[in-house]
Scaffold this motif. Structure first.
Motif, PDB file in Angstrom:
ATOM      1  N   VAL A 233      -9.117 -14.920   0.318  1.00 46.47           N
ATOM      2  CA  VAL A 233      -8.853 -15.200  -1.167  1.00 46.47           C
ATOM      3  C   VAL A 233      -8.459 -16.689  -1.405  1.00 46.47           C
TER       4      VAL A 233
ATOM      5  N   LEU B  73      -9.898 -19.213   0.063  1.00 44.05           N
ATOM      6  CA  LEU B  73     -11.247 -19.905   0.045  1.00 44.05           C
ATOM      7  C   LEU B  73     -11.988 -19.609  -1.187  1.00 44.05           C
ATOM      8  N   VAL B  74     -11.721 -18.409  -1.840  1.00 43.91           N
ATOM      9  CA  VAL B  74     -12.400 -18.106  -3.170  1.00 43.91           C
ATOM     10  C   VAL B  74     -11.715 -18.833  -4.281  1.00 43.91           C
TER      11      VAL B  74
ATOM     12  N   ARG C 282     -12.708 -22.658  -3.776  1.00 51.32           N
ATOM     13  CA  ARG C 282     -14.165 -22.873  -4.329  1.00 51.32           C
ATOM     14  C   ARG C 282     -14.222 -22.695  -5.905  1.00 51.32           C
TER      15      ARG C 282
ATOM     16  N   ASP D 130     -20.777 -20.244  -5.997  1.00 45.33           N
ATOM     17  CA  ASP D 130     -19.980 -21.271  -5.208  1.00 45.33           C
ATOM     18  C   ASP D 130     -20.113 -21.045  -3.775  1.00 45.33           C
ATOM     19  N   PHE D 131     -20.913 -20.079  -3.322  1.00 43.82           N
ATOM     20  CA  PHE D 131     -20.771 -19.695  -2.025  1.00 43.82           C
ATOM     21  C   PHE D 131     -22.171 -20.042  -1.244  1.00 43.82           C
TER      22      PHE D 131
ATOM     23  N   PHE E 264     -19.346 -11.098   1.712  1.00 44.89           N
ATOM     24  CA  PHE E 264     -18.293 -11.167   0.620  1.00 44.89           C
ATOM     25  C   PHE E 264     -17.995  -9.600   0.644  1.00 44.89           C
TER      26      PHE E 264
ATOM     27  N   ALA F 279     -13.891  -9.659   1.423  1.00 48.20           N
ATOM     28  CA  ALA F 279     -12.795  -9.571   0.503  1.00 48.20           C
ATOM     29  C   ALA F 279     -11.753  -8.611   0.935  1.00 48.20           C
TER      30      ALA F 279
ATOM     31  N   GLY G 287      -9.955  -9.554   4.078  1.00 45.61           N
ATOM     32  CA  GLY G 287      -8.783 -10.716   3.920  1.00 45.61           C
ATOM     33  C   GLY G 287      -9.441 -12.054   4.843  1.00 45.61           C
TER      34      GLY G 287
END
Lengths: 401, 236
Positions: free
Chosen positions: A3, A5-6, A9, B100-101, B109, B113, B116
């Motif tokens: 989380v 990292l997201v 970003r 952004d990934f 993802f 998510a 964690g």
């Protein structure tokens, strides 16, 4: 932590926008730190100016008040009268001085006989306040010896130290004699041993010093003293210490704050002004962070929607935006604290010709921990609304956009 | 044959004030494991609405929905999200990659998510999937640097990440040129053939539908179905 990292970003996907946002927060924190340091420095300066040349606690005999004595056993109304047969004095002052000496918070003690008198020279008469004290302790409360501009200041048996204004008004100089007439009707010829200039008008114009032994016959006090003046290592602790000393000695103990209520009011008003500026700084930070995150949440609706479609928990999305707020607040606060400290140090370094700073700023009292905690918390609070809104995005609606 | 989807009497009526618009009028639909089913229909026929209901993104007005033996039409929002995450995969007309990934992070993802973080096992699976969709050399590329077809292939890999029971694809080739569309469809057929993955593909393109094992046509909120043999060539 994924989380984080997201959040990172998302935050740094638009570096210029994030930089602007963090700069805004840092500026707000810089103002917060600068104002806090300035107000603390100003308060310290004013307090030092007031307490520097005066006692932090004054111990005096308890006030005697006439009062009606009530009670069922008394057949007639009785009144306790104030005795005027005895002088108000501290008889057991050596014991009190011993008690004070054992207290590590006490830095200076001055047992005194204080009273009113007139200095008479030919036809000229000036009222003065006489302070009788131990000659070796003359500088305990106020710096007198270093400020003697004429004479040697050795009080001796019949010596007198006067302020420069008194000397000018009576045309006196060191070595000259002058008649002292006390409130007790005692006259005595004394010799001016020194003239001092403290720069404090009340001292230079109204105060004259004699030795304690000289003062005793002048004010008819063979044993006691009229007051004991005390200085502490922490002037702010004067109230508590005065309460303690009052209870321990039975004397009337008055802290410096009670003698300078105007200053206290001024300091409080100044503190409130500073608090208001700090609050407005924080509010502007919160509004800035909230509006930026609201825009970010709106811009990323479709991304959030796709996450929701994949079943990413709402809590995760909430955390992504709250963490962005936390990062903005934390980074902005750290930069703001650093620049605020730098600004304070720079201003402190700008001095007048006499070496004093142009602004009484206290860089070490910039409220850095508060600035850091409040800004970070504020930014987190600011992020909650956009975070909640993002976490509730309808995935279908977002995908169809 | 394992039943993956059983939708019975699905109805959906949209309300706007006093005005009611029935979109789905009693849909009965079953899908078995390993099927590759095309859902055809004209615009406004209710295809996307039906897919959204099957994908647990929209609640039906009436009817029952069972996926992999679990009755899902009465689940709470939180449980629906969990179910979508574990049992369903989505491929949309627009790839909806997170810009952004990287390709690998996008694929991982849906698993990362809720967990964690991206575990080594997740990373490995994401790499395998990207290799499988022909993007071995694009694993660590940012999503923004991929072509349209590559992005859609990443989206397919992402849909497969959690080994879903059912993959729902809404016009998956709608935004692609013919070559890219062919690649994407070939890929879905390959996954269907090799892994036994079940696909429900919503399309208005007859060419896409012809390459599926079964075609369903939605007309005015009602379902008519027929079976067709898969064909090898897709002409777009």
């Amino acid at each position: 932590m994924f989380v984080l990292l997201v959040a990172r970003r998302y935050l740094f996907s638009s570096p210029s926008q994030t930089l602007l946002l963090i700069t805004g927060v840092a500026l707000g924190v810089t103002v917060f730190v600068f104002i806090t340091a300035l107000i603390a420095g100003l308060a310290t300066l004013l307090t030092e100016q007031v307490t520097g040349d005066s006692a932090h606690i004054s111990l005096e005999p308890p006030t005697r008040v006439a009062r009606v004595l009530a009670g069922p056993d008394l057949p007639v109304e009785s009144v306790a009268l104030v005795s005027t047969f005895q002088r108000e004095q501290i008889r057991n002052w050596p014991m009190v001085v011993e008690l004070l000496r054992s207290d590590p918070a006490v830095t200076a003690i001055s047992a005194r006989i204080s009273g009113s008198a007139f200095l008479v020279k030919a036809e000229a008469v000036r009222p003065v306040s006489i302070i009788g004290l131990e000659p070796q302790g003359i500088d305990a409360i106020s710096e007198i010896s270093p400020n003697i501009i004429e004479g040697d200041g050795d009080l001796g048996a019949d010596g007198l130290l006067i302020g420069v204004r008194t000397a000018e008004q009576l045309g006196l100089g060191a070595g000259q004699s002058v008649l002292l007439r006390t409130e007790r009707g005692v006259d005595r010829q004394l010799t001016v041993k020194g003239v001092f200039r403290t720069g404090v008008q009340s001292l230079d114009e109204r105060i004259a010093f004699v030795s304690l032994q000289t003062a005793r016959p002048l004010f008819v006090l063979p044993e006691g003293v009229t007051n004991i003046e005390v200085k502490l290592n922490d002037p702010e602790a004067a109230r508590a210490k005065a309460r303690f000393l009052g209870e321990a000695t039975g004397l009337r103990a008055t802290p410096w704050q009670e003698k300078n209520l105007g200053l206290e009011d001024a300091l409080q008003a100044q503190g409130r002004t500073g608090t208001m500026i700090q609050v407005f700084s924080l509010i502007s930070i919160i509004i800035g962070v909230a509006s930026a995150l609201v825009l970010s949440a709106y811009r990323r609706r479709s991304e959030v929607g796709i996450m929701r479609a994949f079943g990413v928990p709402s809590r995760f999305i909430l955390l992504v935006f709250v963490l962005q707020g936390l990062l903005i607040g934390l980074i902005g606060a750290l930069i703001g604290c650093a620049t605020g400290y730098g600004l304070c140090i720079w201003i402190e370094g700008i001095t007048r010709p006499d070496g004093t700073s142009i602004l009484p700023i206290a860089p070490e009292q910039g409220g850095y921990v508060w600035a850091l905690v409040l800004t970070t918390l504020g930014a987190v609070v600011a992020s909650i609304l956009p975070a909640r809104s993002a976490s509730r995005v309808d995935p279908l609606e977002a995908i169809q956009q | 044959m394992t039943r993956v989807l059983e939708a019975l009497g699905i109805e959906k009526t949209f309300r706007n004030g006093d005005e009611e618009t029935p979109v789905l009028k009693g849909i009965d639909l079953t899908l078995d494991k390993g099927e590759l089913v095309a859902l055809l229909g004209a615009s406004g026929s209710g295809k996307s609405t039906l897919l959204s209901i099957i994908g647990l993104l929209l609640a039906p007005t009436a009817g029952s929905l069972t996926i992999s033996g679990e009755r899902v039409d009465g689940l709470s929002e939180k449980m629906r999200a969990q179910f979508r995450n574990r049992r369903l995969g989505f491929v949309f007309q627009f790839h909806h990659l997170l810009p952004d990934f990287t390709a690998m992070e996008n694929v991982a993802f849906p698993a990362a998510a809720p967990a964690g973080g991206i575990s080594p096992a997740m990373r490995e699976r994401a790499r395998d999937l990207l290799t499988r969709v022909g993007l071995k050399d694009r694993i660590d590329f940012p999503a923004t640097r991929l072509s349209g077809g590559q992005k859609q292939r990443v989206a397919i890999a992402r849909a497969l990440m959690n080994r879903p029971d059912l993959i729902i694809a809404d016009e998956p080739t709608g935004n692609l040129d013919r070559d890219s569309a062919n690649l994407v469809l070939d890929l879905m057929r390959e996954v269907n053939r090799d892994d036994g993955a079940t696909f429900l593909i919503c399309t208005h393109d007859e060419g896409v539908a012809e390459r599926c094992s079964r075609q369903l046509t939605l007309d005015d909120g009602r379902l008519a179905s027929n079976v067709s043999e898969p064909v090898d060539g897709f002409t777009g």
